[in-house]
Design an enzyme around this catalytic site. Structure first.
Site, PDB file in Angstrom:
ATOM      1  N   THR A  59      38.838  40.559  43.278  1.00 47.96           N
ATOM      2  CA  THR A  59      40.032  41.218  42.760  1.00 47.96           C
ATOM      3  C   THR A  59      40.606  40.305  41.691  1.00 47.96           C
ATOM      4  O   THR A  59      40.334  39.105  41.669  1.00 47.96           O
ATOM      5  CB  THR A  59      41.093  41.476  43.850  1.00 47.96           C
ATOM      6  OG1 THR A  59      41.454  40.240  44.462  1.00 47.96           O
ATOM      7  CG2 THR A  59      40.583  42.446  44.895  1.00 47.96           C
ATOM      8  N   SER A  60      41.404  40.882  40.809  1.00 46.11           N
ATOM      9  CA  SER A  60      41.939  40.121  39.686  1.00 46.11           C
ATOM     10  C   SER A  60      43.101  39.225  40.061  1.00 46.11           C
ATOM     11  O   SER A  60      43.305  38.180  39.464  1.00 46.11           O
ATOM     12  CB  SER A  60      42.398  41.072  38.574  1.00 46.11           C
ATOM     13  OG  SER A  60      41.306  41.838  38.132  1.00 46.11           O
TER      14      SER A  60
END
Length: 186
Positions: free
Chosen positions: A8-9
């Site tokens: 995930t970012s």
């Protein structure tokens, strides 16, 4: 061996990381590499997954955007995997590079994904330019500048820049700027 890679970012996307982990485990991945990192920054877990993989293994991701943001980046990942005899499987697209058709589909889909992203960025730039021309776009509110007096007061109490940043929910760089700048005319 199936090797899962989840990303995930941001740290706030913990649920997304957990969902990817759950899905990769359900798909039979024996080894998982997880990280919370921007697609444009260093991605140590991805490097470790590629390094760990051996000939005949398959790296599995749930979605293409978890792996690469551009066709160029995707190409470099695929080249590294092919050099080791490792396949790539993208679950939501049903793509598996262990087959010629899978390789073709991945290249086509990567090109479409990059085109879509570039079009979105162009629309965003156009929208911002239009809003600026109409005087409606002012950019984001300078939150740290609004807290300059509070920053200086906390510094006068002896708090470190890190402690001030944490207490006010801003970056250390913003604290440093506020402390190093003289009074500004409004």
């Amino acid at each position: 061996m199936l090797i899962g890679y989840a990303r995930t970012s941001t740290l706030e996307q913990e649920a997304g990381l957990e969902a990817q982990t759950r899905d990769l485990t359900a798909l039979g991945c024996e080894k998982l590499f997880r990280e919370q990192a921007s697609s444009v920054g260093p991605r140590r877990a991805l490097e470790m997954a590629v390094e760990f993989a051996r000939e005949g293994d398959t790296i599995v991701v749930t979605k293409l955007d978890r792996l690469a943001r551009s066709v160029t980046h995707l190409g470099s990942i695929i080249a590294a995997l092919e050099a080791k005899g490792v396949a790539l499987r993208i679950e939501n697209l049903g793509v598996d590079t262990s087959t010629p058709t899978g390789k073709l589909m991945l290249n086509v889909l990567g090109g479409v994904a990059q085109f879509e992203r570039e079009m979105m960025l162009e629309r965003q730039r156009d929208g911002i330019a239009k809003a600026k021309a109409e005087g409606a776009y002012k950019g984001r509110k300078p939150t740290a500048r609004a807290k300059a007096e509070e920053i200086k007061a906390l510094a006068a109490e002896g708090l470190s820049m890190g402690a001030i940043a944490t207490k006010l929910g801003i970056g250390k760089g913003s604290v440093h700027r506020a402390l190093s700048e003289g009074p500004k005319a409004a």
